[in-house]
Design a protein around this motif. Structure first.
Motif, PDB file in Angstrom:
ATOM      1  N   ILE A 112      44.415  30.088  37.387  1.00  0.00           N
ATOM      2  CA  ILE A 112      44.864  29.649  38.414  1.00  0.00           C
ATOM      3  C   ILE A 112      43.341  30.802  38.928  1.00  0.00           C
ATOM      4  N   ILE A 113      43.675  32.191  39.109  1.00  0.00           N
ATOM      5  CA  ILE A 113      42.259  33.516  39.942  1.00  0.00           C
ATOM      6  C   ILE A 113      40.888  32.269  39.396  1.00  0.00           C
ATOM      7  N   ALA A 114      40.966  32.267  37.286  1.00  0.00           N
ATOM      8  CA  ALA A 114      39.732  32.127  36.873  1.00  0.00           C
ATOM      9  C   ALA A 114      39.095  30.301  37.702  1.00  0.00           C
ATOM     10  N   GLY A 115      39.949  29.663  37.964  1.00  0.00           N
ATOM     11  CA  GLY A 115      39.884  28.298  38.224  1.00  0.00           C
ATOM     12  C   GLY A 115      38.968  28.370  39.367  1.00  0.00           C
ATOM     13  N   LEU A 116      39.824  29.027  40.945  1.00  0.00           N
ATOM     14  CA  LEU A 116      38.791  29.021  42.024  1.00  0.00           C
ATOM     15  C   LEU A 116      37.571  29.219  41.563  1.00  0.00           C
ATOM     16  N   LEU A 117      37.515  30.617  41.026  1.00  0.00           N
ATOM     17  CA  LEU A 117      36.768  31.295  40.440  1.00  0.00           C
ATOM     18  C   LEU A 117      35.495  30.307  40.658  1.00  0.00           C
ATOM     19  N   SER A 118      35.361  29.458  39.312  1.00  0.00           N
ATOM     20  CA  SER A 118      34.933  28.668  38.895  1.00  0.00           C
ATOM     21  C   SER A 118      34.149  27.848  40.198  1.00  0.00           C
ATOM     22  N   THR A 119      34.887  26.933  40.692  1.00  0.00           N
ATOM     23  CA  THR A 119      34.946  25.336  41.407  1.00  0.00           C
ATOM     24  C   THR A 119      34.051  26.389  43.013  1.00  0.00           C
ATOM     25  N   ILE A 120      34.428  27.261  43.123  1.00  0.00           N
ATOM     26  CA  ILE A 120      33.608  28.137  44.400  1.00  0.00           C
ATOM     27  C   ILE A 120      32.377  29.076  43.535  1.00  0.00           C
ATOM     28  N   ALA A 121      32.595  29.894  42.845  1.00  0.00           N
ATOM     29  CA  ALA A 121      31.572  30.489  43.209  1.00  0.00           C
ATOM     30  C   ALA A 121      30.922  30.128  40.951  1.00  0.00           C
ATOM     31  N   GLY A 122      31.423  29.980  40.319  1.00  0.00           N
ATOM     32  CA  GLY A 122      31.297  29.525  38.998  1.00  0.00           C
ATOM     33  C   GLY A 122      31.334  30.826  38.422  1.00  0.00           C
ATOM     34  N   LEU A 123      32.110  31.648  38.182  1.00  0.00           N
ATOM     35  CA  LEU A 123      32.447  32.546  37.647  1.00  0.00           C
ATOM     36  C   LEU A 123      33.606  32.659  36.720  1.00  0.00           C
ATOM     37  N   ALA A 124      34.424  31.762  36.463  1.00  0.00           N
ATOM     38  CA  ALA A 124      35.671  31.496  35.925  1.00  0.00           C
ATOM     39  C   ALA A 124      35.812  32.732  34.714  1.00  0.00           C
ATOM     40  N   SER A 125      34.971  32.773  34.292  1.00  0.00           N
ATOM     41  CA  SER A 125      35.045  33.854  32.909  1.00  0.00           C
ATOM     42  C   SER A 125      35.528  35.176  32.903  1.00  0.00           C
ATOM     43  N   LEU A 126      34.665  35.613  34.562  1.00  0.00           N
ATOM     44  CA  LEU A 126      35.390  36.964  35.270  1.00  0.00           C
ATOM     45  C   LEU A 126      36.573  37.422  34.707  1.00  0.00           C
ATOM     46  N   ALA A 127      37.588  36.316  34.993  1.00  0.00           N
ATOM     47  CA  ALA A 127      38.899  35.998  35.051  1.00  0.00           C
ATOM     48  C   ALA A 127      39.370  35.983  34.215  1.00  0.00           C
ATOM     49  N   SER A 128      39.329  34.569  33.010  1.00  0.00           N
ATOM     50  CA  SER A 128      39.550  35.024  32.123  1.00  0.00           C
ATOM     51  C   SER A 128      39.600  34.841  30.926  1.00  0.00           C
ATOM     52  N   TYR A 129      38.017  34.763  30.736  1.00  0.00           N
ATOM     53  CA  TYR A 129      38.183  36.248  29.164  1.00  0.00           C
ATOM     54  C   TYR A 129      37.570  37.055  29.300  1.00  0.00           C
ATOM     55  N   PRO A 130      38.314  38.001  30.615  1.00  0.00           N
ATOM     56  CA  PRO A 130      38.792  39.150  29.979  1.00  0.00           C
ATOM     57  C   PRO A 130      40.531  39.439  30.497  1.00  0.00           C
ATOM     58  N   ALA A 131      40.714  38.618  30.565  1.00  0.00           N
ATOM     59  CA  ALA A 131      42.686  38.349  30.499  1.00  0.00           C
ATOM     60  C   ALA A 131      42.502  38.174  28.500  1.00  0.00           C
ATOM     61  N   LEU A 132      42.183  36.995  28.308  1.00  0.00           N
ATOM     62  CA  LEU A 132      42.532  37.077  26.616  1.00  0.00           C
ATOM     63  C   LEU A 132      41.737  38.134  26.097  1.00  0.00           C
ATOM     64  N   LEU A 133      41.015  38.878  26.322  1.00  0.00           N
ATOM     65  CA  LEU A 133      40.585  40.575  26.186  1.00  0.00           C
ATOM     66  C   LEU A 133      42.234  41.845  26.058  1.00  0.00           C
ATOM     67  N   MET A 134      42.601  41.183  27.347  1.00  0.00           N
ATOM     68  CA  MET A 134      43.432  42.272  27.824  1.00  0.00           C
ATOM     69  C   MET A 134      45.344  41.965  26.597  1.00  0.00           C
ATOM     70  N   ILE A 135      45.367  40.707  26.544  1.00  0.00           N
ATOM     71  CA  ILE A 135      46.549  40.534  25.663  1.00  0.00           C
ATOM     72  C   ILE A 135      46.254  40.633  23.994  1.00  0.00           C
ATOM     73  N   GLY A 136      44.944  41.559  23.822  1.00  0.00           N
ATOM     74  CA  GLY A 136      44.814  41.329  22.250  1.00  0.00           C
ATOM     75  C   GLY A 136      43.905  40.446  21.745  1.00  0.00           C
ATOM     76  N   ILE A 137      43.394  39.837  22.115  1.00  0.00           N
ATOM     77  CA  ILE A 137      42.468  38.520  21.504  1.00  0.00           C
ATOM     78  C   ILE A 137      41.161  38.929  21.087  1.00  0.00           C
ATOM     79  N   PRO A 138      40.892  39.098  19.653  1.00  0.00           N
ATOM     80  CA  PRO A 138      39.199  39.608  19.621  1.00  0.00           C
ATOM     81  C   PRO A 138      38.663  38.783  20.182  1.00  0.00           C
ATOM     82  N   PRO A 139      37.153  39.157  20.808  1.00  0.00           N
ATOM     83  CA  PRO A 139      36.605  38.523  21.378  1.00  0.00           C
ATOM     84  C   PRO A 139      35.322  37.247  20.965  1.00  0.00           C
ATOM     85  N   VAL A 140      35.356  37.085  19.539  1.00  0.00           N
ATOM     86  CA  VAL A 140      34.791  35.694  19.565  1.00  0.00           C
ATOM     87  C   VAL A 140      35.925  34.875  19.379  1.00  0.00           C
TER      88      VAL A 140
END
Length: 258
Positions: free
Chosen positions: A14-42
């Motif tokens: 939800i935060i990433a979706g707001l950032l995406s449509t407002i600021a184009g920065l969805a990955s600022l929230a979504s990508y780190p969230a995946l890393l935080m639960i242990g998903i490898p970078p690629v």
């Protein structure tokens, strides 16, 4: 996937979706969230790309008012970013992500500068009431085409702040209202992410179970974003987006070089 992870990714989406449509920065929230639960970078990268398709769907439906009468111009943009998306996806499959991550901070920082500059640039009096693209030489048009393809490729390859770069380019070449170019940028991002996801689905591993909560959150945030854009002063949005871009550039620079 645990219930905690589901709720965490939904909220991050939800935060990433707001950032995406407002600021184009969805990955600022979504990508780190995946890393935080242990998903490898690629895997996190391609899973994030797949989830970002959902914010594009929500933003497109929510932006139909702004897109009315602009579909011809938008179709040209979509063709270019789609071509770029194919190129970027191919590069990701052939080269390590670390090689591109080292230049990403500079692209993002430059996009913030461009966005601020486009807001302060004096308008041609003959164009203040005009709509659509600014008048441009053939050389300038060629540069715009290359820039659009590049953004599509960047989005398909890594994608963090691709929306900011696209927004900066559109702001520089168009006399449309900010809400219109923001809507065009949202749809362009959807196109590049969609084509990249199709390619990744057949060539690499996407964590589809994680796409569900993250994508649902992105869909919700993406639908809510354009409504917020309509109610926030344009100058304030430019400054906030640029500052967010600088913050992300610094963060990625530190991670890439230190």
């Amino acid at each position: 996937m645990t219930l905690t992870h589901f709720v965490f990714l939904l909220a991050a989406g939800i935060i990433a979706g707001l950032l995406s449509t407002i600021a184009g920065l969805a990955s600022l929230a979504s990508y780190p969230a995946l890393l935080m639960i242990g998903i490898p970078p690629v895997i996190a990268n391609v899973t994030n790309t797949a989830a970002l398709v959902f914010t594009g769907i929500g933003a497109t439906f929510s932006s139909l008012r702004e897109l009315k009468g602009h579909w011809v111009e938008l179709s040209r943009i979509l063709i270019l970013v789609t071509i770029g998306g194919v190129i970027g996806s191919a590069v990701l499959l052939l080269a390590p992500a670390s090689s591109f991550e080292k230049v990403v901070p500079f692209f993002i920082g430059a996009s913030g500068v461009l966005l601020l500059a486009s807001g302060r640039a004096p308008k041609n009096p003959d164009l203040t009431a005009a709509t659509g693209p600014r008048a441009a030489t053939k050389g300038q048009q060629a540069l715009v085409i290359l820039a659009m393809v590049f953004v599509g490729a960047y989005s398909g390859y890594f994608g963090a702040a691709a929306g900011v770069i696209m927004l900066a380019i559109l702001a520089m070449i168009s006399t449309e209202r900010f809400t219109v170019i923001n809507a065009e940028r949202n749809v362009a991002g959807f196109a590049s992410n969609a084509i990249a996801t199709v390619i990744y689905a057949f060539t690499t591993h996407i964590a589809w179970l994680l796409v569900i909560p993250l994508g649902l959150g992105l869909l919700i945030g993406g639908y809510m974003g354009p409504a917020i854009v309509r109610r926030v002063p344009v100058k304030l949005l430019r400054v906030v987006i640029a500052l967010a871009a600088f913050g992300l550039a610094i963060d990625l620079f530190i991670k890439a070089y230190f």
